[in-house]
Design a protein around this motif. Structure first.
Motif, PDB file in Angstrom:
ATOM      1  N   LEU A 169       0.822  -1.216   0.000  1.00 28.77           N
ATOM      2  CA  LEU A 169       0.000   0.000   0.000  1.00 28.77           C
ATOM      3  C   LEU A 169       0.855   1.263   0.000  1.00 28.77           C
ATOM      4  O   LEU A 169       0.545   2.241  -0.669  1.00 28.77           O
ATOM      5  N   LEU A 170       1.913   1.238   0.791  1.00 27.19           N
ATOM      6  CA  LEU A 170       2.692   2.451   1.011  1.00 27.19           C
ATOM      7  C   LEU A 170       3.845   2.629   0.048  1.00 27.19           C
ATOM      8  O   LEU A 170       4.416   3.711  -0.031  1.00 27.19           O
ATOM      9  N   CYS A 171       4.192   1.592  -0.672  1.00 23.97           N
ATOM     10  CA  CYS A 171       5.355   1.646  -1.552  1.00 23.97           C
ATOM     11  C   CYS A 171       5.320   2.854  -2.478  1.00 23.97           C
ATOM     12  O   CYS A 171       6.292   3.589  -2.590  1.00 23.97           O
ATOM     13  N   THR A 172       4.205   3.080  -3.121  1.00 28.61           N
ATOM     14  CA  THR A 172       4.087   4.212  -4.047  1.00 28.61           C
ATOM     15  C   THR A 172       4.280   5.530  -3.315  1.00 28.61           C
ATOM     16  O   THR A 172       5.018   6.402  -3.776  1.00 28.61           O
ATOM     17  N   ASN A 173       3.642   5.663  -2.139  1.00 33.24           N
ATOM     18  CA  ASN A 173       3.769   6.899  -1.372  1.00 33.24           C
ATOM     19  C   ASN A 173       5.203   7.123  -0.898  1.00 33.24           C
ATOM     20  O   ASN A 173       5.720   8.238  -0.981  1.00 33.24           O
ATOM     21  N   LEU A 174       5.829   6.068  -0.403  1.00 35.74           N
ATOM     22  CA  LEU A 174       7.188   6.200   0.119  1.00 35.74           C
ATOM     23  C   LEU A 174       8.186   6.453  -0.998  1.00 35.74           C
ATOM     24  O   LEU A 174       9.114   7.248  -0.834  1.00 35.74           O
ATOM     25  N   ASP A 175       7.985   5.805  -2.135  1.00 31.81           N
ATOM     26  CA  ASP A 175       8.838   6.076  -3.291  1.00 31.81           C
ATOM     27  C   ASP A 175       8.683   7.533  -3.737  1.00 31.81           C
ATOM     28  O   ASP A 175       9.667   8.185  -4.101  1.00 31.81           O
ATOM     29  N   ALA A 176       7.453   8.031  -3.715  1.00 30.87           N
ATOM     30  CA  ALA A 176       7.211   9.430  -4.088  1.00 30.87           C
ATOM     31  C   ALA A 176       7.884  10.378  -3.098  1.00 30.87           C
ATOM     32  O   ALA A 176       8.454  11.402  -3.506  1.00 30.87           O
ATOM     33  N   LEU A 177       7.843  10.047  -1.820  1.00 31.69           N
ATOM     34  CA  LEU A 177       8.526  10.877  -0.814  1.00 31.69           C
ATOM     35  C   LEU A 177      10.030  10.917  -1.078  1.00 31.69           C
ATOM     36  O   LEU A 177      10.657  11.976  -1.018  1.00 31.69           O
TER      37      LEU A 177
END
Length: 192
Positions: free
Chosen positions: A57-65
């Motif tokens: 779930l968070l991979c996309t968000n963390l990669d974007a960060l």
């Protein structure tokens, strides 16, 4: 992954994102499976642990960060870059109730499914801090671990209903503790 399995995987993730947005990190795996119209065994085959589900779930968000940190490192002054990064972190922390506690536990646990993503966020923030320190715009007596701890503390605080309305004010206090000349908050929240 076969196309039907990939479609099922993506559907489960979309449903999980909705359930987690509604109920936070303690959302029931059974509820996610039920709402995705799959059996619990199917959910667990794709995501054997809660952490594995959150990693997906968070991979996309963390990669974007992490990508944002890379962009800020070359585009803004060091203090503005670090402050912008902290604001990005706060927005992320507010998007998933309880995610900060998961990240705080995972960032030193190499066995965690979230470890690599947390390590990348930690490293990106440490780089921005070092750059600001080199320019003399951030405290010299802190390191990346200290910054991650402060980011985690801020994320946890604004995750609490009683502190959420004071998020901007709390952000400014933390930024003032890190930066030598942080920008003023956009809204008056000191009187809250």
């Amino acid at each position: 992954m076969r196309s039907d399995a990939k479609k099922n995987y993506n559907h489960i993730l979309a449903v999980a994102r909705d359930v987690v947005t509604e109920h936070g990190i303690n959302a029931s795996m059974r509820d996610i499976a039920r709402r995705a119209d799959v059996g619990l065994a199917t959910l667990l085959r794709h995501f054997p642990t809660r952490e594995a589900l959150f990693e997906a779930l968070l991979c996309t968000n963390l990669d974007a960060l992490t990508q944002t940190a890379d962009e800020l490192e070359t585009s803004d002054s060091p203090d503005e870059a670090l402050e912008s990064w902290l604001r990005e972190w706060l927005a992320f922390a507010q998007s998933y109730r309880g995610v900060v506690a998961l990240m705080a536990a995972a960032h030193t646990n190499p066995d965690s499914a979230l470890y690599a993503s947390c390590a990348a966020v930690h490293s990106a923030s440490a780089q921005l801090l070092l750059r600001a320190q080199a320019e003399g715009t951030a405290r010299a007596d802190m390191n990346g671990d200290d910054l991650f701890a402060l980011m985690t503390a801020l994320g946890w605080a604004v995750d609490q209903p009683s502190f959420a309305p004071r998020a901007d004010h709390l952000f400014h206090i933390i930024a003032s503790a890190i930066l030598t000349n942080p920008s003023r908050p956009d809204v008056k929240t000191a009187a809250c």
